[in-house]
Design an enzyme around this catalytic site. Structure first.
Site, PDB file in Angstrom:
ATOM      1  N   GLU A 113       0.824  -1.202   0.000  1.00  0.00           N
ATOM      2  CA  GLU A 113       0.000   0.000   0.000  1.00  0.00           C
ATOM      3  C   GLU A 113       0.860   1.255   0.000  1.00  0.00           C
ATOM      4  O   GLU A 113       1.984   1.254   0.504  1.00  0.00           O
ATOM      5  CB  GLU A 113      -0.888   0.027   1.248  1.00  0.00           C
ATOM      6  N   CYS A 126       3.235   8.269   2.011  1.00  0.00           N
ATOM      7  CA  CYS A 126       3.661   7.219   2.933  1.00  0.00           C
ATOM      8  C   CYS A 126       3.833   5.948   2.105  1.00  0.00           C
ATOM      9  O   CYS A 126       2.883   5.496   1.464  1.00  0.00           O
ATOM     10  CB  CYS A 126       2.604   7.021   4.021  1.00  0.00           C
ATOM     11  N   CYS A 133       5.045  -7.595   7.253  1.00  0.00           N
ATOM     12  CA  CYS A 133       6.027  -7.161   8.249  1.00  0.00           C
ATOM     13  C   CYS A 133       6.275  -8.306   9.217  1.00  0.00           C
ATOM     14  O   CYS A 133       5.339  -9.020   9.602  1.00  0.00           O
ATOM     15  CB  CYS A 133       5.514  -5.938   9.006  1.00  0.00           C
ATOM     16  N   CYS A 140      -1.206  -3.855  14.973  1.00  0.00           N
ATOM     17  CA  CYS A 140      -0.958  -3.401  13.608  1.00  0.00           C
ATOM     18  C   CYS A 140      -1.432  -4.456  12.617  1.00  0.00           C
ATOM     19  O   CYS A 140      -1.070  -5.632  12.727  1.00  0.00           O
ATOM     20  CB  CYS A 140       0.541  -3.134  13.430  1.00  0.00           C
ATOM     21  N   CYS A 364      -2.134   1.257   8.275  1.00  0.00           N
ATOM     22  CA  CYS A 364      -1.225   0.450   7.474  1.00  0.00           C
ATOM     23  C   CYS A 364      -1.650  -1.016   7.468  1.00  0.00           C
ATOM     24  O   CYS A 364      -1.865  -1.620   8.508  1.00  0.00           O
ATOM     25  CB  CYS A 364       0.182   0.587   8.055  1.00  0.00           C
TER      26      CYS A 364
END
Length: 385
Positions: A113, A126, A133, A140, A364
């Protein structure tokens, strides 16, 4: 919420993911490397500058628009220097068009993204540095998804170039038509993809035709606190802003919220941040997600204030954008205001981040997670072969 038209997406089946790196792109190379590749193809070296000026100077990503190159040359160089890296899946806008989020499918099916945010005096993008991740922060969406792979230098840079083109088109009303800031706060832990992120930064700050020509001081690199990489970044002779995702001032809670804290404790992480500030002269941004009844107690504000008082640091409080089904929620506004008051009373510069993109899965990893869920649901409904 508005869906924006995009060029037709190239279908890449998620089931075909190989976690493999994409083909080489001109943004993977410095100008000398591009020239060497071009001359190796039997073309004059100046062609590398031509094609680089199109990409970085004019923000042209489609080789067919590079009409000052002979057609045969254009096709040959495009094959070697301009492969398609980002295949558009979805692009959404909110905040009267000032916030635009793009979801991309990479060549191996991985999803990433990018978010463009327009303000009266600047335009910020961003960008993601990894697909997924591996840091496993429980609040998150990206951390919950796990790590697919590192992005290539060009996959990182291409996000910024695309969004710079969106800004230049004038569609971000009320904002300058030029991208001015890049923050590595999208999907992934930037310092876990260290070499490619540093190479991407150098492309972003080098003037055209080498790169995009942004100010080093307008680049922000976020990290959960990979201490050796922070020290390494301090030696790179770069003036980028370091943003430390702290989220808790005490080890007991940070061990849970930011699992890498089990390796490098709060004191060691902050020491590395102060080393970065001392060696670069740049103020460190302390990122702190405000999570209801978890890390927003007054005593934690006081402890954070004591840790940061007198340091070259600024606290950026982030109202949590909860992920669907999560047990985590944003702190109430009165609690947030009290947290701010206590930090400021301790002499610590503190602001609350502007909340953008809640209507478009702004946190995110949320849009990628939704796409993965939709894809899995669609596939679950298929009859077996």
């Amino acid at each position: 919420m508005t869906s924006l038209p995009l060029i037709p997406a190239i279908s890449v089946a998620p089931a075909a993911r190989r976690a493999s790196m994409p083909p080489q792109h001109l943004a993977d190379l410095d100008l000398a490397g591009r020239q060497a590749l071009v001359t190796g193809l039997g073309e004059p070296a100046f062609r590398a500058k031509q094609i680089s000026n199109h990409y970085f100077g004019r923000l042209v990503r489609d080789p067919q628009e590079m009409t000052d190159l002979p057609a045969a040359t254009r096709e040959r160089l495009a094959d070697q220097l301009l492969p398609t890296l980002l295949n558009p899946v979805r692009e959404l806008a909110c905040d009267d068009g000032a916030t635009r989020k793009a979801l991309w499918r990479l060549h191996d099916g991985a999803l990433v993204e990018s978010v463009l945010m327009g303000y009266p005096d600047r335009v910020t993008v961003c960008i993601s540095s990894q697909a997924g991740c591996g840091m496993a922060c429980p609040f998150c969406a990206t951390g919950q998804a796990g790590l697919t792979r590192n992005l290539s230098t060009a996959e990182i840079v291409d996000q910024a170039v695309y969004m710079a083109g969106v800004a230049a088109s004038g569609v971000v009303a009320g904002s300058p038509p030029r991208l001015s800031r890049v923050v590595f706060m999208g999907m992934g832990e930037p310092l876990a993809n260290y070499n490619r992120v540093i190479a991407a930064i150098r492309r972003l700050v080098s003037p055209a035709p080498e790169g995009l020509g942004l100010s080093q001081r307008h680049i922000t690199v976020s990290t959960v606190g990979l201490v050796p990489a922070i020290h390494r970044l301090a030696s790179e002779d770069l003036s980028v802003t370091l943003a430390l995702s702290l989220h808790a001032p005490d080890d007991d809670l940070r061990d849970e919220l930011v699992p890498v804290n089990q390796r490098w404790k709060v004191a060691e992480v902050l020491d590395a941040a102060w080393d970065y500030a001392a060696r670069t002269g740049r103020r460190v941004s302390i990122e702190y997600a405000m999570i209801k009844d978890v890390n927003d107690q007054p005593w934690r504000a006081d402890l954070l204030g004591r840790l940061l008082a007198g340091k070259l640091a600024h606290v950026n409080l982030i109202p949590l954008n909860p992920t669907p089904g999560s047990r985590w929620d944003a702190s109430p506004k009165p609690v947030e205001r009290e947290f701010v008051r206590r930090l400021r009373d301790a002499g610590v510069s503190t602001t609350v981040r502007d909340t953008r993109g809640r209507e478009i899965d702004g946190a995110c990893g949320q849009l990628a997670a939704a796409e993965d869920n939709d894809t899995n649901t669609d596939r679950a409904g298929e009859a077996p072969a």
